[in-house]
Design a protein around this motif. Structure first.
Motif, short mmCIF file in Angstrom:
data_model
loop_
_atom_site.label_atom_id
_atom_site.label_comp_id
_atom_site.label_asym_id
_atom_site.label_seq_id
_atom_site.Cartn_x
_atom_site.Cartn_y
_atom_site.Cartn_z
N LYS A 177 32.35 10.89 17.54
CA LYS A 177 32.17 9.44 17.35
C LYS A 177 32.95 9.04 16.12
O LYS A 177 32.88 9.72 15.08
N PRO A 188 35.64 -1.53 17.22
CA PRO A 188 35.50 -0.52 18.28
C PRO A 188 34.99 0.80 17.71
O PRO A 188 35.47 1.26 16.67
N ALA A 190 34.80 4.63 18.84
CA ALA A 190 35.40 5.50 19.84
C ALA A 190 34.56 6.76 20.05
O ALA A 190 34.17 7.43 19.09
N ARG A 201 37.17 9.70 27.26
CA ARG A 201 36.96 8.81 26.12
C ARG A 201 36.51 7.43 26.58
O ARG A 201 36.85 6.99 27.67
N GLU A 203 35.05 3.39 24.63
CA GLU A 203 34.79 2.62 23.41
C GLU A 203 33.59 1.71 23.59
O GLU A 203 33.38 1.14 24.66
N TYR A 205 31.20 -1.20 20.85
CA TYR A 205 31.51 -2.10 19.74
C TYR A 205 30.31 -2.24 18.82
O TYR A 205 29.15 -2.23 19.26
#
Length: 268
Positions: A177, A188, A190, A201, A203, A205
């Motif tokens: 993370k 964002p 990730a 992967r 994303e 927020y």
């Protein structure tokens, strides 16, 4: 003729769907991880409580993992909705192989069609996909429109109380993370996650706790509560207590619940 550009919301919806269309099978396999079995599931069902005879909307249902469990736990009606057509395809395939009477729909949570009047909305890992406060507000209003007065919203969410300095330390659990630069509203976050021999992967927020609380309140939800994660002690067998120390002591996600104003509280 010049092509007509899609509205920003449509572009973002397509991007969100594409993100999970591309990793649908890998995400389905990740359900086998110890974190999901011994932390995520008990945490979610601890908040949900008894769902027997209730109508439940499972938003961001993915391949239908929780939709099926909700039905098996006695919910009289379960509708699963997800923005990813690939995820819904997997869910419908499960329904065909083992019919439970679950209706699956491809829907954008920011602008849901009328799906029903639900006692409980289960939205595991949904709200943190809003890209800005306007999208978050739209999601909350859309969810409220499906929820009966007194009905509950139960969610697992990106942990907004966790400082970015504590994002490291999850490689032993098969994921990482991170955030690029200074974290602010809408930054964002990730995630990179291992599924079998593959790495995928996605994303989410970041929003402050008060931002979530305000969006929910403005949509007509009350009694907003944050919940610590619940651990099933059976997870210590074969893995040991030390294995869980970092995750439980520094949880990357958190529980969230509230209810729509008016009426009696469903399932309580």
């Amino acid at each position: 003729m010049r092509p007509v550009s899609a509205a920003p919301g449509e572009v973002q919806a397509r991007a969100a769907a594409t993100q999970y269309d591309a990793i649908a099978t890998q995400y389905q396999r990740s359900r086998r991880s110890p974190i999901r079995r011994f932390v995520e599931e008990p945490s979610l069902f601890n908040m949900l409580g008894d769902v027997a005879d209730l109508a439940v909307l499972d938003l961001a249902c993915g391949e239908g993992w929780y939709s099926r469990q909700l039905r098996r736990r006695g919910a009289r009606q379960v509708v699963g909705a997800d923005i990813s057509a690939a995820m819904i395809d997997l869910a419908r395939a499960q329904e065909r192989s083992e019919p439970l009477g679950i209706d699956y729909r491809v829907c954008d949570a920011r602008a849901l069609p009328v799906l029903g009047a639900f006692d409980v909305v289960c939205a595991a890992y949904l709200l943190h996909y809003a890209r800005d406060t306007d999208e978050l507000a739209r999601m909350c209003r859309s969810i409220a429109g499906q929820t009966v007065p007194g009905g509950r919203l139960v969610s697992l969410n990106e942990n907004p109380f966790q400082s970015p300095e504590r994002y490291a330390g999850y490689l032993g659990y098969g994921f990482s993370k991170s955030v690029v630069g200074a974290r602010r509203e809408g930054s964002p976050i990730a995630y990179a996650m291992v599924s079998g021999r593959e790495l995928f992967r996605f994303e989410v927020y970041h929003f402050e706790p008060t931002t979530y609380e305000r969006a929910l309140a403005e949509a007509g939800f009350v009694d907003v509560r944050w919940h610590t994660l619940v651990f099933d002690p059976a997870g210590e067998a074969g893995l040991g207590a030390d294995y869980w120390a970092e995750y439980l002591g520094n949880p990357p996600v958190i529980g969230l619940s509230c209810r729509r104003s008016g009426g009696t509280v469903a399932g309580r």
